[in-house]
Write a protein that holds these residues in place. Sequence first.
Motif, PDB file in Angstrom:
ATOM      1  N   ASP A 242       0.842  -1.196   0.000  1.00  0.00           N
ATOM      2  CA  ASP A 242       0.000   0.000   0.000  1.00  0.00           C
ATOM      3  C   ASP A 242       0.877   1.246   0.000  1.00  0.00           C
ATOM      4  OD1 ASP A 242      -1.811   2.025   0.332  1.00  0.00           O
ATOM      5  OD2 ASP A 242      -2.680   1.251   2.187  1.00  0.00           O
ATOM      6  N   PRO A 243       0.867   2.000  -1.108  1.00  0.00           N
ATOM      7  CA  PRO A 243       1.695   3.205  -1.179  1.00  0.00           C
ATOM      8  C   PRO A 243       1.414   4.223  -0.068  1.00  0.00           C
ATOM      9  CG  PRO A 243       0.849   2.635  -3.350  1.00  0.00           C
ATOM     10  CD  PRO A 243       0.152   1.738  -2.352  1.00  0.00           C
ATOM     11  N   ALA A 244       0.244   4.162   0.537  1.00  0.00           N
ATOM     12  CA  ALA A 244      -0.078   5.093   1.613  1.00  0.00           C
ATOM     13  C   ALA A 244       0.772   4.850   2.856  1.00  0.00           C
ATOM     14  CB  ALA A 244      -1.565   4.987   1.967  1.00  0.00           C
ATOM     15  N   SER A 245       1.486   3.746   2.909  1.00  0.00           N
ATOM     16  CA  SER A 245       2.296   3.398   4.074  1.00  0.00           C
ATOM     17  C   SER A 245       3.760   3.831   3.964  1.00  0.00           C
ATOM     18  CB  SER A 245       2.242   1.887   4.299  1.00  0.00           C
ATOM     19  OG  SER A 245       0.924   1.463   4.493  1.00  0.00           O
ATOM     20  N   VAL A 246       4.093   4.582   2.935  1.00  0.00           N
ATOM     21  CA  VAL A 246       5.489   4.987   2.726  1.00  0.00           C
ATOM     22  C   VAL A 246       6.045   5.718   3.941  1.00  0.00           C
ATOM     23  CG1 VAL A 246       6.986   6.525   1.386  1.00  0.00           C
ATOM     24  CG2 VAL A 246       5.405   5.007   0.222  1.00  0.00           C
ATOM     25  N   ALA A 247       5.276   6.606   4.525  1.00  0.00           N
ATOM     26  CA  ALA A 247       5.780   7.393   5.657  1.00  0.00           C
ATOM     27  C   ALA A 247       6.188   6.498   6.823  1.00  0.00           C
ATOM     28  CB  ALA A 247       4.742   8.414   6.106  1.00  0.00           C
ATOM     29  N   ALA A 248       5.397   5.474   7.108  1.00  0.00           N
ATOM     30  CA  ALA A 248       5.730   4.556   8.207  1.00  0.00           C
ATOM     31  C   ALA A 248       7.013   3.797   7.899  1.00  0.00           C
ATOM     32  CB  ALA A 248       4.578   3.576   8.448  1.00  0.00           C
ATOM     33  N   MET A 249       7.176   3.389   6.643  1.00  0.00           N
ATOM     34  CA  MET A 249       8.385   2.666   6.256  1.00  0.00           C
ATOM     35  C   MET A 249       9.606   3.575   6.323  1.00  0.00           C
ATOM     36  SD  MET A 249       6.999   0.532   3.003  1.00  0.00           S
ATOM     37  CE  MET A 249       5.253   0.263   2.894  1.00  0.00           C
ATOM     38  N   GLU A 250       9.442   4.805   5.864  1.00  0.00           N
ATOM     39  CA  GLU A 250      10.574   5.732   5.900  1.00  0.00           C
ATOM     40  C   GLU A 250      10.967   6.067   7.337  1.00  0.00           C
ATOM     41  OE1 GLU A 250      12.297   9.727   3.770  1.00  0.00           O
ATOM     42  OE2 GLU A 250      10.144   9.365   3.659  1.00  0.00           O
ATOM     43  N   THR A 251       9.997   6.231   8.199  1.00  0.00           N
ATOM     44  CA  THR A 251      10.285   6.466   9.619  1.00  0.00           C
ATOM     45  C   THR A 251      11.071   5.296  10.191  1.00  0.00           C
ATOM     46  OG1 THR A 251       8.322   7.842   9.894  1.00  0.00           O
ATOM     47  CG2 THR A 251       9.236   6.839  11.889  1.00  0.00           C
ATOM     48  N   ALA A 252      10.685   4.092   9.820  1.00  0.00           N
ATOM     49  CA  ALA A 252      11.352   2.892  10.336  1.00  0.00           C
ATOM     50  C   ALA A 252      12.799   2.781   9.845  1.00  0.00           C
ATOM     51  CB  ALA A 252      10.558   1.645   9.959  1.00  0.00           C
ATOM     52  N   LEU A 253      13.143   3.466   8.762  1.00  0.00           N
ATOM     53  CA  LEU A 253      14.533   3.471   8.295  1.00  0.00           C
ATOM     54  C   LEU A 253      15.466   4.137   9.303  1.00  0.00           C
ATOM     55  CD1 LEU A 253      14.305   4.299   4.482  1.00  0.00           C
ATOM     56  CD2 LEU A 253      15.047   2.154   5.539  1.00  0.00           C
ATOM     57  N   GLU A 254      14.901   4.874  10.231  1.00  0.00           N
ATOM     58  CA  GLU A 254      15.710   5.544  11.257  1.00  0.00           C
ATOM     59  C   GLU A 254      15.679   4.783  12.587  1.00  0.00           C
ATOM     60  OE1 GLU A 254      17.659   7.947  10.298  1.00  0.00           O
ATOM     61  OE2 GLU A 254      16.742   7.755   8.317  1.00  0.00           O
ATOM     62  N   ASP A 255      15.110   3.606  12.602  1.00  0.00           N
ATOM     63  CA  ASP A 255      15.004   2.798  13.817  1.00  0.00           C
ATOM     64  C   ASP A 255      16.403   2.438  14.333  1.00  0.00           C
ATOM     65  OD1 ASP A 255      12.552   1.043  15.131  1.00  0.00           O
ATOM     66  OD2 ASP A 255      14.515   0.083  15.392  1.00  0.00           O
ATOM     67  N   GLU A 256      16.497   2.241  15.643  1.00  0.00           N
ATOM     68  CA  GLU A 256      17.783   1.857  16.253  1.00  0.00           C
ATOM     69  C   GLU A 256      18.176   0.417  15.919  1.00  0.00           C
ATOM     70  OE1 GLU A 256      16.030   0.504  20.584  1.00  0.00           O
ATOM     71  OE2 GLU A 256      16.455   2.611  20.237  1.00  0.00           O
ATOM     72  N   ASP A 257      17.214  -0.417  15.580  1.00  0.00           N
ATOM     73  CA  ASP A 257      17.460  -1.835  15.335  1.00  0.00           C
ATOM     74  C   ASP A 257      17.702  -2.066  13.842  1.00  0.00           C
ATOM     75  OD1 ASP A 257      16.890  -4.682  16.823  1.00  0.00           O
ATOM     76  OD2 ASP A 257      16.388  -4.730  14.690  1.00  0.00           O
ATOM     77  N   VAL A 258      18.827  -2.684  13.525  1.00  0.00           N
ATOM     78  CA  VAL A 258      19.196  -2.907  12.125  1.00  0.00           C
ATOM     79  C   VAL A 258      18.199  -3.818  11.414  1.00  0.00           C
ATOM     80  CG1 VAL A 258      20.789  -4.838  12.505  1.00  0.00           C
ATOM     81  CG2 VAL A 258      21.145  -3.313  10.577  1.00  0.00           C
ATOM     82  N   ALA A 259      17.634  -4.799  12.079  1.00  0.00           N
ATOM     83  CA  ALA A 259      16.656  -5.696  11.442  1.00  0.00           C
ATOM     84  C   ALA A 259      15.393  -4.926  11.058  1.00  0.00           C
ATOM     85  CB  ALA A 259      16.315  -6.864  12.365  1.00  0.00           C
ATOM     86  N   VAL A 260      14.992  -3.980  11.880  1.00  0.00           N
ATOM     87  CA  VAL A 260      13.820  -3.156  11.573  1.00  0.00           C
ATOM     88  C   VAL A 260      14.120  -2.288  10.350  1.00  0.00           C
ATOM     89  CG1 VAL A 260      12.319  -1.293  12.422  1.00  0.00           C
ATOM     90  CG2 VAL A 260      12.982  -3.163  13.956  1.00  0.00           C
TER      91      VAL A 260
END
Length: 186
Positions: A67-85
């Motif tokens: 779902d393209p509407a979820s891009v923001a959540a995925m991009e936010t997760a790119l800054e997560d402290e956990d490498v697997a996330v």
Amino acid sequence: RPGLLALVGMLALPAASPADLPEGLLTEILTREQARDLSEGFLVETAGHSDAEVRTRALRAIGRMQDPASVAAMETALEDEDVAVRLEAAFALGQLFDEVAVPALLRGLETQTDPAIRNMLVLGLGKCGTEETVPVLAGLLSREGVAPAAAEALGNLALKGIALDPVAAELTTALRSPNPELVWRA
């Protein structure tokens, strides 16, 4: 090849068992994924959970729904402290197969230093990219660590009918590389 080894190692990590996760949360994530249900923002909210495994599983579900509407959540997760996330977020962006993910993929390439994540972002550009992505990927053909992924991504763009004529010289150089993986993917 530390990037490839890191990716293989992360994918081989044992997943937490349902008993290790908060009661009922895994079941709810799987139920929502099965139903392709992004309503009420549950999965996006769960992608911010305090447990890294929960965040990873929520992102996996979001990515599978494409779902393209979820891009923001995925991009936010790119800054997560956990490498697997972060790796799951990079993969999920690519799974959109939609150019709406390109800006997030490019921003991720600017900020991420982990080789496995960078490779996943580059591969995502091959799945989501447009004509404008071709020069970016061609520039990565000479970058240590991501060159093979860039060659593969360019190949994926070509399969989508995107012309690679403007970067023929870079691809020819890649085909003459001493790196067998780069040659194979180019």
